[in-house]
Scaffold this motif. Sequence first.
Motif, mmCIF file in Angstrom:
data_model
loop_
_atom_site.group_PDB
_atom_site.id
_atom_site.type_symbol
_atom_site.label_atom_id
_atom_site.label_comp_id
_atom_site.label_asym_id
_atom_site.label_seq_id
_atom_site.Cartn_x
_atom_site.Cartn_y
_atom_site.Cartn_z
ATOM 1 N N PHE A 140 43.467 44.171 33.528
ATOM 2 C CA PHE A 140 43.081 45.481 32.991
ATOM 3 C C PHE A 140 41.579 45.739 33.072
ATOM 4 N N ALA A 141 40.800 44.768 32.621
ATOM 5 C CA ALA A 141 39.393 45.051 32.353
ATOM 6 C C ALA A 141 38.478 44.672 33.505
ATOM 7 N N SER A 142 39.004 44.679 34.735
ATOM 8 C CA SER A 142 38.110 44.437 35.862
ATOM 9 C C SER A 142 38.395 45.469 36.941
ATOM 10 N N PRO A 143 37.367 45.877 37.676
ATOM 11 C CA PRO A 143 37.544 46.931 38.677
ATOM 12 C C PRO A 143 38.183 46.384 39.954
ATOM 13 N N PRO A 144 38.864 47.258 40.737
ATOM 14 C CA PRO A 144 39.336 46.822 42.048
ATOM 15 C C PRO A 144 38.144 46.628 42.989
ATOM 16 N N ASP A 145 38.314 45.773 43.962
ATOM 17 C CA ASP A 145 37.243 45.504 44.920
ATOM 18 C C ASP A 145 37.097 46.705 45.856
ATOM 19 N N TYR A 146 35.836 46.987 46.285
ATOM 20 C CA TYR A 146 35.644 48.159 47.140
ATOM 21 C C TYR A 146 36.269 47.962 48.520
ATOM 22 N N GLN A 147 36.482 46.685 48.893
ATOM 23 C CA GLN A 147 37.043 46.411 50.214
ATOM 24 C C GLN A 147 38.518 46.033 50.129
ATOM 25 N N GLN A 148 38.844 45.136 49.197
ATOM 26 C CA GLN A 148 40.197 44.603 49.147
ATOM 27 C C GLN A 148 41.089 45.377 48.192
ATOM 28 N N GLY A 149 40.506 46.314 47.433
ATOM 29 C CA GLY A 149 41.301 47.088 46.496
ATOM 30 C C GLY A 149 41.876 46.203 45.404
ATOM 31 N N GLU A 150 43.120 46.537 45.000
ATOM 32 C CA GLU A 150 43.730 45.818 43.892
ATOM 33 C C GLU A 150 44.112 44.392 44.259
ATOM 34 N N PRO A 188 29.660 40.355 39.543
ATOM 35 C CA PRO A 188 29.730 39.725 38.214
ATOM 36 C C PRO A 188 30.955 40.144 37.418
ATOM 37 N N GLU A 189 31.406 41.396 37.593
ATOM 38 C CA GLU A 189 32.563 41.790 36.779
ATOM 39 C C GLU A 189 33.838 41.075 37.237
ATOM 40 N N MET A 190 33.798 40.510 38.450
ATOM 41 C CA MET A 190 34.942 39.711 38.901
ATOM 42 C C MET A 190 34.775 38.256 38.509
ATOM 43 N N LEU A 191 33.530 37.863 38.281
ATOM 44 C CA LEU A 191 33.269 36.466 37.936
ATOM 45 C C LEU A 191 33.853 36.124 36.570
ATOM 46 N N LEU A 192 33.818 37.107 35.634
ATOM 47 C CA LEU A 192 34.276 36.824 34.270
ATOM 48 C C LEU A 192 35.768 36.485 34.235
ATOM 49 N N PRO A 193 36.661 37.361 34.787
ATOM 50 C CA PRO A 193 38.078 36.969 34.757
ATOM 51 C C PRO A 193 38.334 35.676 35.529
ATOM 52 N N LEU A 194 37.593 35.492 36.620
ATOM 53 C CA LEU A 194 37.779 34.266 37.415
ATOM 54 C C LEU A 194 37.439 33.038 36.576
ATOM 55 N N ALA A 195 36.303 33.107 35.876
ATOM 56 C CA ALA A 195 35.882 31.964 35.065
ATOM 57 C C ALA A 195 36.861 31.729 33.922
ATOM 58 N N LEU A 196 37.332 32.824 33.282
ATOM 59 C CA LEU A 196 38.263 32.672 32.159
ATOM 60 C C LEU A 196 39.568 32.030 32.613
ATOM 61 N N MET A 197 40.091 32.514 33.746
ATOM 62 C CA MET A 197 41.346 31.958 34.251
ATOM 63 C C MET A 197 41.167 30.501 34.656
ATOM 64 N N ALA A 198 40.020 30.204 35.292
ATOM 65 C CA ALA A 198 39.773 28.819 35.711
ATOM 66 C C ALA A 198 39.690 27.908 34.486
ATOM 67 N N VAL A 256 45.232 34.065 27.901
ATOM 68 C CA VAL A 256 45.582 35.422 27.464
ATOM 69 C C VAL A 256 44.396 36.366 27.705
ATOM 70 N N VAL A 257 43.200 35.934 27.256
ATOM 71 C CA VAL A 257 42.026 36.772 27.473
ATOM 72 C C VAL A 257 41.760 36.918 28.976
ATOM 73 N N GLY A 258 41.932 35.805 29.698
ATOM 74 C CA GLY A 258 41.721 35.840 31.148
ATOM 75 C C GLY A 258 42.650 36.812 31.832
ATOM 76 N N LEU A 259 43.931 36.799 31.427
ATOM 77 C CA LEU A 259 44.903 37.718 32.026
ATOM 78 C C LEU A 259 44.532 39.167 31.734
#
Lengths: 225, 67, 255
Positions: free
Chosen positions: C50-60, C207-217, C42-45
């Motif tokens: 919501f709480a992570s930015p889109p990538d500057y290259q790949q967007g959403e 790093p801001e993408m690492l957090l959701p990735l780690a939570l989901m993993a 739930v926290v990972g989702l």
Amino acid sequence: MSRAFIALLVRDLRLAARIGGGGGMAVFFFLVVVAAVPLGIGPAPDLLARIAPGMLWVALLLSSLLTLDRLFQADHEDGSLDLLTMGRLPLELVVVAKAVGHFLTTGLPLVVAAPLLGLMLNLEVAAFPALMLAMLVGAPALSFLGVIGAGLTVGIRRGGLLASLLVLPFYIPVLIFGVGAARAALAGFPDGVAAQSLALLAAVTLASLVIGPVAAAAALRANLR
Amino acid sequence: MAEFFQMGGYAAYVWPVYALGILVPLALAVQSLADYRRQARLADALERDAGGRVRRAARHPDMESAP
Amino acid sequence: MSPMTRPSASQRLQAFANPARFMTLSGRLLAPLWLVSLGFLVVGLYFALFASPPDYQQGETVRIMYVHVPSAWLAMFGYSVMAMASAVALIFRHPLADLCAKSAAPIGAAFTFLALVTGALWGKPMWGAWWVWDARLTSVLILFFLYLGYMALWTAIEEPTRAARAAAVLALVGAINVPIIRYSVVWWNTLHQPASVFRMDGPTIAPEMLLPLALMALGFTFLFVTLLLVRMRAEILRHRVRQLRLALAASGAEG
């Protein structure tokens, strides 16, 4: 012990020769599969030449799979497999004899037939030696990996299809390195790829010579208890 | 809010991924739990029906071999 | 099942010391495990959507990664669990190891399937094609075949002990072959290097993408363990049911 091994091998070869002329059936299947390709994708010579090594290898894989299920199944049905497991010859060597027999009756005839089919697919003659060498090096791996699938599915009704399913993923490295060696002889691949892929193919075959008999013997022991 | 659902124009790819990411594990969980319940019911019913007769027979050494 | 029948089923398994202890222990662990997995998910989702930015290259589309990468990781993790359990089963004849390997397979296969489908859904906007024969996707596909073959072998052999030994042999041969297959696919891919392919592994992950990735993993991994326990418990009961039926048939034949 070696006499028992040779006796078993000769028996298998004789049996194969009696039913459908040994490699005859496999070669025929090989021919039919390859003949179906131009009918499927069209007769353009340059296209056929480009895909010929891959097609010949895929046909070799399929022919090898097709003959897997009889490897232990016939012996299992008439009870001779039980005798073989109880005999003095270690089960691993029984499997080696079976795999060698399979190679001699399916792999080898197909390697010999490959140039003929290569001509039909408009493959450059210059690529023939490399193709045949690669097939000769790789085909034993198909037999020695194939016995694993045959051993795992012995005693299963319609085990042949399942054996193919189990074994095909293990065939992928053989296919990749085999086609690599054959295609490197044609233009388009950098220098050294031919030797590299042939060396890798040989490595896969050597590994299969060890893994195949050990695993297939373990599988047979599991299935025949 | 609408902007959020549009996912920068990639809604057609992002949302199916999350739908599947929830649905596939959910289906697996439902199937696993249903199977567990089925087996538990079967085991209980068999034990009740058979009573002590079966429990004695079940201790027979032949049946001891684990799967 | 009502909570009252649970101990009764497990108590009667006393004849099988290990499975019985496993049933009580896993029974106690299940509720906390469910909570932890769902909590992480739930926290990972929340962070992934919501709480992570889109990538500057790949967007959403980068949000696809938060489902895809953990699934791919679990696809491999599942096969390692299966192979290790099979090795333990063959070497030590531990009765639970076979059940563990058997139970891990469908879970691993499900996550492999998820990795493949999400990979295709990521590939379409990134590469312009649903399926690209890139080394990673191809090896995950082959891993999927290995899972399916393993499960097919289990269903094809009726007698459980036979099926368990044969499947264990297959899992181990597969484990030896996975690195070889993986290497060959990578080798093949470098040989046929496609002209212009977007590299997924180009930039390092922020790093801001690492957090959701780690939570989901973490969430997926805990879910894997939870489902593994549930399935192993079901397998123990299935074994019990089989034994009771055999005993019933035997006693029926006697008198």
